[in-house]
Motif scaffolding. Structure first.
Motif, PDB file in Angstrom:
ATOM      1  N   ALA A  43      -1.922   3.049   0.182  1.00 39.58           N
ATOM      2  CA  ALA A  43      -1.006   2.189   0.932  1.00 39.58           C
ATOM      3  C   ALA A  43      -0.387   2.916   2.109  1.00 39.58           C
ATOM      4  CB  ALA A  43       0.083   1.641   0.004  1.00 39.58           C
ATOM      5  N   GLY A  44      -0.331   4.229   2.039  1.00 42.57           N
ATOM      6  CA  GLY A  44       0.173   5.004   3.172  1.00 42.57           C
ATOM      7  C   GLY A  44      -0.822   5.081   4.319  1.00 42.57           C
ATOM      8  N   LEU A  98      -4.978  -9.608  10.885  1.00 43.24           N
ATOM      9  CA  LEU A  98      -4.300  -8.312  10.816  1.00 43.24           C
ATOM     10  C   LEU A  98      -4.232  -7.671  12.192  1.00 43.24           C
ATOM     11  CD1 LEU A  98      -3.250  -6.030   8.897  1.00 43.24           C
ATOM     12  CD2 LEU A  98      -5.621  -5.296   8.739  1.00 43.24           C
ATOM     13  N   ALA A 107       5.333   3.722  -1.379  1.00 45.23           N
ATOM     14  CA  ALA A 107       4.700   3.127  -0.206  1.00 45.23           C
ATOM     15  C   ALA A 107       4.926   1.628  -0.194  1.00 45.23           C
ATOM     16  CB  ALA A 107       3.205   3.430  -0.230  1.00 45.23           C
ATOM     17  N   GLY A 108       5.189   1.059   0.994  1.00 46.52           N
ATOM     18  CA  GLY A 108       5.342  -0.385   1.102  1.00 46.52           C
ATOM     19  C   GLY A 108       4.008  -1.091   0.962  1.00 46.52           C
ATOM     20  N   GLY A 109       4.059  -2.357   0.575  1.00 45.34           N
ATOM     21  CA  GLY A 109       2.840  -3.148   0.553  1.00 45.34           C
ATOM     22  C   GLY A 109       2.033  -3.075  -0.715  1.00 45.34           C
ATOM     23  N   VAL A 110       2.651  -2.580  -1.799  1.00 55.18           N
ATOM     24  CA  VAL A 110       1.956  -2.462  -3.082  1.00 55.18           C
ATOM     25  C   VAL A 110       2.567  -3.421  -4.100  1.00 55.18           C
ATOM     26  CG1 VAL A 110       1.373  -0.927  -5.001  1.00 55.18           C
ATOM     27  CG2 VAL A 110       1.503  -0.017  -2.677  1.00 55.18           C
ATOM     28  N   ARG A 153      -9.557   0.751   6.020  1.00 54.04           N
ATOM     29  CA  ARG A 153      -8.787   0.096   7.076  1.00 54.04           C
ATOM     30  C   ARG A 153      -9.394  -1.241   7.495  1.00 54.04           C
ATOM     31  NH1 ARG A 153      -5.620   4.381  10.824  1.00 54.04           N
ATOM     32  NH2 ARG A 153      -4.310   5.080   9.105  1.00 54.04           N
ATOM     33  N   LEU A 207     -11.784   6.339   5.066  1.00 49.40           N
ATOM     34  CA  LEU A 207     -10.655   5.728   5.758  1.00 49.40           C
ATOM     35  C   LEU A 207     -11.069   4.469   6.512  1.00 49.40           C
ATOM     36  CD1 LEU A 207      -7.671   6.144   6.090  1.00 49.40           C
ATOM     37  CD2 LEU A 207      -8.116   7.678   7.985  1.00 49.40           C
ATOM     38  N   ARG A 228       1.254   2.884  12.319  1.00 47.62           N
ATOM     39  CA  ARG A 228       0.342   2.707  11.196  1.00 47.62           C
ATOM     40  C   ARG A 228       0.455   1.332  10.579  1.00 47.62           C
ATOM     41  NH1 ARG A 228       2.259   6.806   8.770  1.00 47.62           N
ATOM     42  NH2 ARG A 228       2.655   5.679   6.855  1.00 47.62           N
ATOM     43  N   ARG A 229       1.660   0.801  10.434  1.00 46.35           N
ATOM     44  CA  ARG A 229       1.826  -0.401   9.639  1.00 46.35           C
ATOM     45  C   ARG A 229       2.472  -1.549  10.394  1.00 46.35           C
ATOM     46  NH1 ARG A 229       0.788   0.083   3.919  1.00 46.35           N
ATOM     47  NH2 ARG A 229       1.330  -2.065   4.264  1.00 46.35           N
ATOM     48  N   GLU A 236      -3.616  -4.457  14.077  1.00 46.04           N
ATOM     49  CA  GLU A 236      -3.526  -2.986  13.874  1.00 46.04           C
ATOM     50  C   GLU A 236      -2.524  -2.401  14.850  1.00 46.04           C
ATOM     51  OE1 GLU A 236      -4.695  -0.300  12.124  1.00 46.04           O
ATOM     52  OE2 GLU A 236      -5.666  -1.520  10.628  1.00 46.04           O
ATOM     53  N   GLN A 282      -0.898 -11.832   8.171  1.00 43.42           N
ATOM     54  CA  GLN A 282      -2.366 -11.840   8.091  1.00 43.42           C
ATOM     55  C   GLN A 282      -2.915 -13.253   8.055  1.00 43.42           C
ATOM     56  OE1 GLN A 282      -3.604  -7.881   5.521  1.00 43.42           O
ATOM     57  NE2 GLN A 282      -4.285  -9.862   4.860  1.00 43.42           N
ATOM     58  N   ALA A 322       2.742   8.997   0.493  1.00 40.39           N
ATOM     59  CA  ALA A 322       2.468   7.844   1.332  1.00 40.39           C
ATOM     60  C   ALA A 322       2.270   8.254   2.796  1.00 40.39           C
ATOM     61  CB  ALA A 322       3.586   6.808   1.212  1.00 40.39           C
ATOM     62  N   GLY A 323       2.534   9.506   3.111  1.00 41.47           N
ATOM     63  CA  GLY A 323       2.287   9.999   4.469  1.00 41.47           C
ATOM     64  C   GLY A 323       1.481  11.285   4.392  1.00 41.47           C
ATOM     65  N   ALA A 347     -10.165  -3.584   5.476  1.00 43.14           N
ATOM     66  CA  ALA A 347      -9.880  -4.582   4.439  1.00 43.14           C
ATOM     67  C   ALA A 347      -8.734  -5.512   4.822  1.00 43.14           C
ATOM     68  CB  ALA A 347      -9.544  -3.887   3.129  1.00 43.14           C
ATOM     69  N   LYS A 348      -8.833  -6.745   4.342  1.00 43.68           N
ATOM     70  CA  LYS A 348      -7.707  -7.679   4.402  1.00 43.68           C
ATOM     71  C   LYS A 348      -6.893  -7.592   3.100  1.00 43.68           C
ATOM     72  CE  LYS A 348      -8.669  -9.556   8.396  1.00 43.68           C
ATOM     73  NZ  LYS A 348      -8.555  -8.450   9.355  1.00 43.68           N
ATOM     74  N   VAL A 364       3.729  -9.304   5.172  1.00 46.74           N
ATOM     75  CA  VAL A 364       2.402  -8.793   5.534  1.00 46.74           C
ATOM     76  C   VAL A 364       1.335  -9.856   5.268  1.00 46.74           C
ATOM     77  CG1 VAL A 364       0.615  -7.142   4.834  1.00 46.74           C
ATOM     78  CG2 VAL A 364       2.959  -6.348   5.252  1.00 46.74           C
ATOM     79  N   TYR A 366       8.661  -7.426   2.082  1.00 45.78           N
ATOM     80  CA  TYR A 366       7.721  -6.714   2.943  1.00 45.78           C
ATOM     81  C   TYR A 366       6.302  -7.209   2.702  1.00 45.78           C
ATOM     82  CZ  TYR A 366       5.408  -2.583   4.973  1.00 45.78           C
ATOM     83  OH  TYR A 366       4.636  -1.740   5.715  1.00 45.78           O
ATOM     84  N   LEU A 367       5.906  -7.255   1.428  1.00 48.45           N
ATOM     85  CA  LEU A 367       4.550  -7.657   1.083  1.00 48.45           C
ATOM     86  C   LEU A 367       4.290  -9.113   1.481  1.00 48.45           C
ATOM     87  CD1 LEU A 367       1.860  -7.003  -0.155  1.00 48.45           C
ATOM     88  CD2 LEU A 367       2.826  -7.362  -2.406  1.00 48.45           C
ATOM     89  N   VAL A 393      -3.181   2.371   5.065  1.00 45.72           N
ATOM     90  CA  VAL A 393      -3.654   1.071   5.532  1.00 45.72           C
ATOM     91  C   VAL A 393      -2.489   0.131   5.796  1.00 45.72           C
ATOM     92  CG1 VAL A 393      -5.791   1.312   4.194  1.00 45.72           C
ATOM     93  CG2 VAL A 393      -3.853   0.064   3.224  1.00 45.72           C
ATOM     94  N   ALA A 394      -2.770  -0.986   6.459  1.00 49.28           N
ATOM     95  CA  ALA A 394      -1.724  -1.967   6.715  1.00 49.28           C
ATOM     96  C   ALA A 394      -1.857  -3.207   5.837  1.00 49.28           C
ATOM     97  CB  ALA A 394      -1.759  -2.377   8.188  1.00 49.28           C
ATOM     98  N   ALA A 395      -2.992  -3.388   5.204  1.00 46.95           N
ATOM     99  CA  ALA A 395      -3.221  -4.588   4.398  1.00 46.95           C
ATOM    100  C   ALA A 395      -2.583  -4.446   3.018  1.00 46.95           C
ATOM    101  CB  ALA A 395      -4.729  -4.832   4.265  1.00 46.95           C
ATOM    102  N   PRO A 396      -2.371  -5.569   2.316  1.00 49.93           N
ATOM    103  CA  PRO A 396      -1.756  -5.519   0.980  1.00 49.93           C
ATOM    104  C   PRO A 396      -2.635  -4.769  -0.027  1.00 49.93           C
ATOM    105  CG  PRO A 396      -1.758  -7.773   1.826  1.00 49.93           C
ATOM    106  CD  PRO A 396      -2.594  -6.958   2.761  1.00 49.93           C
TER     107      PRO A 396
END
Lengths: 237, 237, 237, 237, 237, 237, 237, 237
Positions: free
Chosen positions: E172-173, H235, E206-209, E152, E148, H30-31, H237, H230, D139-140, E154-155, H226, H222-223, E175-178
């Protein structure tokens, strides 16, 4: 006999390389029984080729899980072989030995018949006389009790069952001889291809039960015949 | 003997209701062996209570999966009982019968010892003399071959293994007698509590192998003793 | 070389977009080996299209899990390609390099042959000479011991087995080189599609064993060839 | 060397029976490495007893999965042994050999450290110098890319990961050397004790990856050291 | 709006009973989207019959998992419908709305394309413009990094992968979107029909998945479109 | 009664918010039975607090899976409650209704007693008189047949079994009334926490069997009591 | 009636041996219902042969899981039999009894219809009048609430559902009568052949739910009819 | 921004090596969110050490799965941190930002509360205002309908359930916003540690549902946060 002598003796028996398998002619020496051919996944040509080699060296031969087509192909080369349609097995027996009584093969439902017959045919070819006790599921316990005398006469019992796999436990509670349990893949849904009766049999609360692979009628018949032979004549090396 | 006679005979043997179990004094009649008590999950008091009842009626008694504390409690009431620390079993044997040779108990690693010992102690109490062949894992095949003579002298073999559970297949390829395979829960990770050796043993490519539940040393020893007794004296009803 | 330089170098190699896959011509650069095409699930047309692109840029090409029909379609465009029927693989080798000895591919039963051959063909195309030791199941340990010298000459061994999956453990106990174990989906019942030998191999009590996916002959042959190349020439970036 | 000679040679090496295990002093002879003791499930007394025997015959010894208490007990008898707290391992090394570079041990998260360290300590005791690249989860990805040079210098990589087990695939896409993947039981819920990363690693889309048992840092370090030694000096029988 | 009002409003919308399903014309009201028909397991006649009913009441219609034959049957009645061969889906869109950007659909390998396309077609019909980023498996990380910027932007991202299922974690590592992860049943052996990537994705570090069912491209595309719509216009009841 | 009326009626019954659960006083209205509290995972304080609330509104209360400590805490507030040690349940019954005969609770082994007792206590509190038939495993079929008359008098039977889970099939073959089967987690090894008897019971070859969750004595007793009440008085809304 | 009398009575009823099954004409006596034939896995000839035997002795007959071809073969011999295409069942009913109301059969989606119909046809043949409430999945809760009155009129409900299997819990929360839950194998991916709804139903948080095997519509309809008959007339031996 | 620029920017942010983890201060970049510490499996000292480093660089910090002891240790160094006992989480928030409404967290039973609270606390720390709707299991559907208005006001819902895991399907049928489903390991028997609700949720028949790992309240919160952010601000950044 020392290890070196054993290995030596095994080594000097003739190998024949027939391309896709080194046929092991001395297994008979080791275990008192001819090679067995698992027909499943082999072409008719492959089965015929192996069968011929083995029949040239051994007076008894068993081929499991083959259809009538393969049988006809084998019969052209080995006219005295025999097909057991229910068991889906071919046998060749030129030994003309007499059968020793002592093996009982049981099954719970008619769908379990092919596996039970594979066990019975195997045990017969190995010299055991087989009593068949079929369609005695645990939901009709009185049918089972009617066969008590036959069951108690056995030196070894093969008990085949699908679904809940309960028959071996009930049988083992009524007899003193060893019970070889065979789960079958018959069933649907939560049977999961035979997992349900397999687990049930492994968890049997009755002493004297051991289990072979799902649908492995051959293995069960083989083991029952070995136990029966031992129980009556002692072990013949 | 008819079913009615059998049921009748079984029924008139004395039951004793001791609150948490109807002790079955006539199992010995049915299977030539005294009741076995699974100590696991029972309190010391419960074990003592059952043991006393059984010892009053039978000359042989086996209690499995108990610690030294329970042993001490039982010993106060049954001073001639014996504790087998490795097997975690208590035995009582007032029968003074002689042992018939013919059972071999094998295991792959030192961690499999408790299960192997449970099998050995069980078979001994049932009248079989046991040869122990321990720590002969398949990764050191020469150790195993050194024991070939002992293995070949058996009428029944118990083969205990965890991890990949390969020992029963290798052994069954070297002997003619039946092999009772016992998977153990020893191991970690993808052993999944003994699932790995259990599946391996059920899929054994060698004939003459049957399997009992994970860690079920008792069941394997029991079955081996039954086969051995039959093989030497015939079945004693 | 910095990350930026690496990424830069990789990026400027030509991509070709052929609709259903971005063919990666620089994998050879990264790993010293041409692209491999998994034929399974692809139409003959798709395979031909990819094969042509790759053959234009690389002197070696491997297509796995294809039937004779696909082979004939590929051969029309690439007449010097070759079909390996047992392995179900197509190879193209215009490199004319000599083979370095050091890889041994073994299997337990004849049903494991397709997977073993996929491994062998892969390792050969990658420049390794392969010794095949087939049909040496653990239930006939003497056959295996007869091949000890060949086994000990290896720098890397691929050991293929279905059923109880015991062969890698026995082999690893006899050699010092790495053993890449491949479980196969051969079998039935409690094999559960290869789960039984997979778990057995993961639990191997012998050091020096690692496992690839069920039926993944390609992956095992690839890894064995990489180890063999390193062991003889060092790593060529 | 013939089979008989091999067996003979192995057989005449001294066995010592210490009650619960036949210590195998000649494994070093077979595989170039001393006996390894799995401490898990053994008492401190048992570990000390085995350790002493082995240390009398071998200049290197590894004991895995032991706590500090066992270490203190061993140290009383073997004052020059060393404890690796993170790896939970005891080593004894009187060989004073120099280390050959070439092994990289990587892990995805801090929770994977004990397994990674078990791998690293094992490889070091076997003569390999180990570069540690820790806490580089997928993830990083930028952290991972920063270590590209170190990764590419390896002759063998051990890649340890729990959770989704993705790190070995990413690493194998960046290097040419073999990757030994180790799933860990770290995680919760649908990790199912390490099943999730185990399956992920077995399904790796990258070539050159093989897998060992869940949490089996020892096995991975052992295999990596064997590959590294071969790659640099050839195989020393 | 009270519960009673809600139920009342829902109840008075017209039901039509067409024999094998009560078509629910007011789902659009509830969720801003027409009924979706799962074609799998339905005959062409059944699909045509349902499609006609729905097209009479709604300006958008999606039928998933149908072959070209069913398409031809539907087209006879609904000539303005369209077939998406890769996705195996039929769409009808008479809404002529403009598409809002913000959804990215990614997949790891070419075998994952049908599932990815099902997701993309679904999201498009729901009003989202879709950027496709295909064949970017984690074993070739540089291809992924090249995209990339697209990722990046994407919503909401749909990330489809079989095998080890690692792509969602890597994405997910970055981007910031779901990220909506879709495991596929592509693969063999220890993939166990998609279990491997399913478990991997559920264990993503990774968060957000979040994860949908194996091969459920529709569900993922639906969810991504819902998130995208919300993110740009707020929720339209 | 319309949906709106139903919802209305349910809604106006008093809620009480006690912090960690909205106590549902009107379940009695819906199902003719007071709230049941699952004690497992709740502190004694939490149990007491809920119990008091419920006892203020209902004349019957059941708390399952609690130890003697929790009982003592509850008893301080509700002196007329009663503890059932074997079942690990607390009951409060101020209804003084008479019991209607018709429920039989059976179990296979003494280890299944706690689950059987939970079922029996539940059914009794719900107004059914319970006949207990314990320790009648299928391996001793004669014991079971001795109870035939009792079994046949039932309007509903609860059959509890661990291990191979065979008892429900045998019982259902002997009676005409519904059988509610309860697998238990008793056992070890291949029982896998009760999976073995669960699958066995789901695959029962006997008609009239349905299954509840592993160890769910409460659910089985509840269902049996519902069936018994209906069978004797019709359904009381 | 004593055990001996029972066994005697059962034993003297006529067996007929028709080669592949001992037809059990007295099951009707035991359970108030004729033999049921599971057509799956039987040839048309076998089904016809069994059906004729049973029809000669019983006025009601049910054959499940057969196609139209088998129906035509049976109809030649038993012209008054009837085929239920959706249920894939053949019935013969010469009893002309009236139907007692009280059974409701529900299902969540149209794909569950065949299983629901098997349940409904079974219950009808056993004398229950069946109300069908189909296509009421939990994602459209208002449809379900519209049927509340019908649901509450039932003495027994069969609730069929695939996918997440949630319907039985919701239904059981709204009614007081017993709910027999049937999971179906409808679905894909993580449904794992019906495992998902099976586990969901076993874990139902609502009281009064019991579960039968996946797709076992027959078993559920049978049990519901037994409960309904008891609830209205008491148990007729 | 190019890949090189991205990597460059990430790389030049300060690393701090604190022995057991490379703390990643630029994840916030990043997030849009600070590092999260999984407390499980870490000592209090380790947690304190990481927490201090992070608090020096970020104004918000979340530590999950820690007991009150760890909290007290952290509080000594970070006096303004807060403990959420039900969620077993520590938070530090020096940002003083206002909360945006839009997240609803629901759970089925009181045993699911800790997981639901972990989700709620996470979402709150990320800037979302959370409406809690607890104890609304599907067996009491009227309670759920009473909360319809709250549910429909959400931009993202977290739905937590153990047992049969049906709540997310029912909820998703009533709302238009995305539903993040969280299965819990609450339950026993055939729940298999949360497998039952996990599979149920993955098979949800309702659109708009995605699933996170068993007990992963953090991931769901978390999700949801997010998505909520949004949906209201676009979003950032």
């Amino acid at each position: 006999m020392s290890v070196e002598e054993t290995l030596e003796r095994l080594r000097h028996l003739p190998y024949e390389d027939i391309g896709f398998a080194e046929v092991d002619h001395h297994r008979a020496l080791r275990r008192g029984f001819p090679e067995v051919v698992l027909g499943e996944g082999k072409s008719s040509d492959q089965v015929v080729s192996i069968a011929e080699r083995l029949a040239a060296q051994s007076d008894r031969l068993l081929i499991t899980r083959v259809g009538a087509d393969t049988y006809r192909a084998v019969k052209e080369r080995l006219p005295d072989c025999r097909y057991h349609a229910e068991a889906r097995a071919i046998t060749l027996d030129r030994s003309r030995g007499s059968l020793r009584p002592g093996v009982v093969v049981m099954c719970a439902g008619t769908s379990d018949l092919p596996v039970a017959e594979e066990a019975a045919v195997t045990a017969e070819l190995m010299g055991s006389q087989v009593d068949r006790v079929y369609d005695v599921g645990v939901a009709g316990i009185h049918r089972l009790l009617d066969k008590l005398e036959t069951m108690r006469s056995a030196k070894a019992l093969v008990v085949v069952a699908g679904m809940e796999g309960a028959l071996p436990s009930v049988v083992a509670g009524l007899v003193a001889a060893p019970v070889v349990a065979v789960p079958t893949s018959v069933g649907y849904g939560a049977s999961f291809g035979g997992l349900a009766p397999l687990l049930a049999m492994l968890n049997s609360c009755a002493g004297g039960v051991a289990v072979v692979n799902i649908d492995n009628g051959f293995g069960a018949g083989y083991l029952a015949a070995v136990i029966n032979r031992q129980s009556q004549e002692g072990l013949r090396e």
